[in-house]
Scaffold this motif. Structure first.
Motif, short mmCIF file in Angstrom:
data_model
loop_
_atom_site.label_atom_id
_atom_site.label_comp_id
_atom_site.label_asym_id
_atom_site.label_seq_id
_atom_site.Cartn_x
_atom_site.Cartn_y
_atom_site.Cartn_z
N ASP A 113 73.84 100.00 77.46
CA ASP A 113 74.52 100.37 78.70
C ASP A 113 73.60 100.23 79.91
N ARG A 114 72.35 100.62 79.73
CA ARG A 114 71.39 100.49 80.83
C ARG A 114 71.19 99.02 81.20
N THR A 115 71.15 98.15 80.20
CA THR A 115 70.99 96.72 80.46
C THR A 115 72.19 96.18 81.24
N LYS A 116 73.40 96.59 80.84
CA LYS A 116 74.60 96.15 81.55
C LYS A 116 74.57 96.59 83.02
N LYS A 117 74.13 97.82 83.24
CA LYS A 117 74.12 98.34 84.62
C LYS A 117 73.08 97.62 85.48
N ARG A 118 71.98 97.21 84.87
CA ARG A 118 70.99 96.46 85.63
C ARG A 118 71.55 95.10 86.06
N HIS A 123 79.23 96.35 90.51
CA HIS A 123 80.48 95.64 90.20
C HIS A 123 81.18 96.39 89.05
N TRP A 124 81.89 97.45 89.40
CA TRP A 124 82.42 98.37 88.39
C TRP A 124 83.44 97.72 87.47
N MET A 125 84.30 96.86 88.01
CA MET A 125 85.32 96.25 87.17
C MET A 125 84.68 95.38 86.09
N GLU A 126 83.69 94.59 86.49
CA GLU A 126 83.02 93.74 85.50
C GLU A 126 82.23 94.58 84.49
N LEU A 127 81.66 95.66 85.00
CA LEU A 127 80.92 96.56 84.11
C LEU A 127 81.84 97.15 83.05
N ARG A 128 83.04 97.50 83.44
CA ARG A 128 84.00 98.08 82.50
C ARG A 128 84.52 97.03 81.52
N ARG A 129 84.62 95.80 81.99
CA ARG A 129 85.11 94.74 81.08
C ARG A 129 84.08 94.39 80.01
N ALA A 130 82.80 94.63 80.31
CA ALA A 130 81.76 94.37 79.31
C ALA A 130 81.74 95.54 78.33
N ARG A 131 82.39 95.39 77.21
CA ARG A 131 82.57 96.47 76.26
C ARG A 131 81.25 96.85 75.59
N ALA A 163 78.50 88.20 76.57
CA ALA A 163 77.57 87.17 77.04
C ALA A 163 78.27 86.22 78.00
N ARG A 164 79.51 85.87 77.68
CA ARG A 164 80.28 85.01 78.59
C ARG A 164 80.44 85.69 79.95
N GLY A 165 80.83 86.97 79.91
CA GLY A 165 81.03 87.69 81.16
C GLY A 165 79.76 87.85 81.97
N ILE A 166 78.65 88.10 81.28
CA ILE A 166 77.37 88.27 81.97
C ILE A 166 76.95 86.97 82.65
N VAL A 167 77.04 85.87 81.92
CA VAL A 167 76.60 84.59 82.48
C VAL A 167 77.54 84.14 83.61
#
Length: 721
Positions: A113-118, A123-131, A163-167
């Motif tokens: 979760d910490r990695t996702k937030k960094r 970008h809250w919507m994208e953060l929520r989509r990253a399960r 990974a797709r969403g992050i990139v």
């Protein structure tokens, strides 16, 4: 002549060392060692020499079985944690050098979760989509064990989707400068640009710089993809970045022992492995610059140097160390209170979740207060007579609290002569401006955007009650989850029940500014009589002396209580004319009492508290007086054993026990090592215990001892025999 409990010894497989019938042989070992087998009434009893002989033989066979597939699977579970003989662990008789098996420890969900937030930041919507790709079993106790946690197909599928969403986010929204230069260039990237992109992605997702070979491999993969795709730079960069996102180290913590081997067949963790192990032991973040520098310069090559880094991180107030509080939550289990369903209508309360979370928050404050003092930490937590109630938090400035009280008084004086009962939810702009002028407190976040008609209607009855009775209002605020907005405990319903859990009344509670404060030392002592712990270890509509007694037996007395056999009807009969203790007489039958005698006499001491943690002297349903007496035994100190009148006396006795302290240290070992202890960990546990005692009960001293021990820094394959 007659099988008891569906067990026949002549049907057991004798190849114990191979792990066959491992659970049953382990249970037999426990019962032999505790003199529960053969049963007391049996006339055929072995003498002491015979008993010692078979216990010694069976113990050695079970130790061999630890390395079998079945043994490793079972012993990697928290429920098998107390199967290693406690006295042997702390006697000093075990001379084997400590180590941990080489392992891949699946990433903790908090770290992910910490990695996702960094990456996604605001970008809250994208953060929520990253399960969340990783999960832990929500069982009581310590859950983050390395054994048995692996990335299955569902985990990998989620990681691939993330990974797709992050990139996509990195290439379309928050585009790092190095990626931007590559994408906006008319030419293919240079080797230097490709390496910079690979290096950036490694540090973002793998949380470390790439090794030379890794850098070359991903660089060449990126450049080769451009040629094979006919010059499609974006698609090639995208596939390279995704590949890095799925690097095994983005899934697992590598703790294989890639350093040098010693004379005893053990290999030390490499510099990289040690840096991550130290950082993740205390934080959810990768190693900071100082720790990386120490690793790169060879300054983690001795326990002394490792201790120096641990002391630095623990001293630094800027570095968040959430793992400390999480350990105490998982050890005591009070944080599970909101998960216990309660019919709050029984108490005229409409939002049970708010109340349960506030009680957990105040138990957290008690833990953090003990850690801040760092003296006699365990004894303080189980015998303190002081509590936090309706308090903001440890870092609250008394001057700031006084200003908040002034602000509330001005708010009350403003509205008391006005028709506040008729307010709409949205206040008029002019009225809002007038409120903001009352005090600077109303001009800052988060109160400004929460000031509404509904909030005023919640505040006014409570403030009227306070000022008419000469009481200080509560200023309690709490955070439901990290990242969520704070929410005031303002509802009169919420406050009435929240205080009621402590046996306090809303029209009499004068909230102290200086906390913790003494509540009622005749009724409450320590975390085990805190409402959050009592609720967490209760049923939906009743108390749960079995769960409470089992918790004490296993967490504080290093004992073991087997699970209920599937052939046993474990339902307690309903009878409105009897107390729960009277209804539990069914468990005193011969076949049941062998296990229940380890739990009931301990758990019944908490019957002075109902299922919401409120102190009581009378059973509400039957109308009979509450009997909260019990029995304390198997502490390892004969003078502590015997009858106790109630939970307060029980806690005072347990607070003096060496066995309780050592059991606590065993659980700390499990939490930070990610596994159950082995006999070979004896030296590590003894050293941690000595560090705790010699430092006057410093939790930090004990933790530093554990995290600089051979069990933490050495790896070795388990020996098979």
């Amino acid at each position: 002549k007659k099988a008891k409990g569906s067990i026949r010894l002549d049907h057991l497989d004798g190849r114990i060392a191979e792990g066959l019938d491992f659970e049953t042989w382990s249970e037999i070992y426990d019962q032999l060692a505790q003199r529960e087998m053969p049963p007391e009434e049996s006339k055929q009893q072995p003498d002491d020499e015979q008993r010692a002989s078979i216990i010694s033989w069976l113990g050695k066979e079970l130790e061999k079985a630890r390395s079998s597939p079945r043994g490793r699977h079972l012993l990697g579970q928290f429920s098998f944690g107390n199967r290693v003989n406690h006295d042997a662990l702390f006697s000093g008789e075990i001379k084997k050098l400590p180590f941990s098996p080489p392992r891949l420890w699946r990433m903790n969900p908090n770290i992910y979760d910490r990695t996702k937030k960094r990456i996604f930041k605001d970008h809250w919507m994208e953060l929520r989509r990253a399960r969340q790709a990783f999960s832990l079993e929500q069982r009581p106790g310590i859950n983050d064990y390395s054994e048995g946690l692996f990335a299955d197909s569902a985990t990998l599928e989620t990681l691939l989707r993330n990974a797709r969403g992050i990139v996509e986010h990195q290439l379309d929204r928050d585009i790092p400068e190095i990626f931007r230069r590559i994408l906006e260039s008319d030419r293919a990237p240079t080797q230097e640009q490709a390496e910079a992109a690979v290096r950036f992605q490694f540090e973002t997702l793998v949380l470390r710089p790439p090794e030379t070979k890794e850098l070359a491999r991903y660089r060449d993969y990126f450049l080769r993809s451009i040629k094979e795709s006919g010059g499609d730079i974006r698609a090639s960069l995208e596939v390279c970045l995704k590949a890095i996102a799925l690097n095994p180290e983005a899934v697992y913590r590598m703790e294989l022992g890639l350093g040098e081997k010693d004379d005893h067949g053990r290999t030390i963790l490499s510099d990289n492995e040690l840096a991550f192990a130290i950082s993740f032991a205390l934080t959810d973040d990768p190693p900071d610059k100082i720790l990386w520098s120490a690793a790169r310069s060879g300054n983690l090559d001795s326990p002394r140097k490792i201790r120096a880094q641990l002391e630095r991180i623990l001293r630094d107030p800027v570095i968040a160390k959430p793992k400390l509080l999480r350990f105490f939550r998982e050890f005591f289990g009070y944080h599970r209170a909101p998960q216990v369903f309660k019919d709050a209508k029984r108490f005229k309360n409409y939002d049970w979740g708010i109340v349960a979370n506030q009680l957990v928050h105040e138990a957290d404050l008690l833990v953090l207060h003990a850690l801040k003092q760092d003296r006699d930490v365990l004894r303080q937590l189980i015998t303190t007579e002081k509590y936090f109630v309706g308090h903001i938090g440890l870092e609250a400035d008394p001057k700031d609290l006084e200003q908040r009280l002034i602000a509330l008084r001005r708010l009350y004086d403003y509205w008391k002569g006005k028709p506040w009962q008729k307010l709409e939810y949205e206040l008029e702009t002019e009225v809002r401006s007038e409120i903001e002028r009352l005090h600077p407190y109303f001009q800052i976040q988060p109160m400004k955007h929460r000031m509404s008609g509904g909030l005023i209607k919640d505040y006014m009855p409570y403030l009227t009650n306070c000022y008419e009775n000469g009481l200080r209002p509560m200023l309690a605020q709490f955070v439901l989850m990290e990242g969520e907005r704070e929410r005031n405990l303002t509802s009169a319903h919420d406050q009435r029940f929240f205080l009621g859990a402590y046996n306090l009344s809303i029209d009499q509670f004068d909230c102290p500014i200086e906390q913790p404060f003494e509540l009622n030392k005749e009724q409450r002592i320590g975390l085990l009589t805190h409402p959050s712990w009592l609720i967490a270890h209760s049923k939906n509509t009743d108390t749960n002396p079995i769960t409470r007694g089992k918790w004490i037996r296993e967490r504080l007395l290093a004992g073991h209580v087997p699970d209920v056999p599937i052939t046993v009807d474990a339902v307690v009969p309903e009878d409105p004319h009897k107390t729960l203790r009277e209804r539990f007489q069914k468990t005193e039958q011969q076949d049941c009492w062998r296990c229940h005698k380890k739990m009931n006499p301990l758990g019944m001491t908490f019957e002075a508290y109902d299922d919401f943690g409120r102190f009581r002297t009378t059973d509400k349903i039957s109308g009979k007086p509450i009997d909260s007496s019990g029995q304390l035994d198997s502490t390892g100190v004969q003078s502590l054993d015997g009858k106790v009148e109630n939970a307060v006396e029980l806690m005072k006795r347990l607070g003096q026990s060496d066995r309780v302290r050592q059991s606590f240290i065993r659980h700390a070992f499990r939490y930070w090592m990610g596994r159950n202890e082995m006999l070979s960990d004896s030296a590590t546990l003894i050293a941690a215990d000595e560090a705790y005692v010699k430092s006057g009960g410093s939790f930090r001293a004990m933790l530093i001892s554990l995290l600089s021990s051979d069990s933490f820094i050495f790896r070795k394959g388990e020996e098979t025999k």
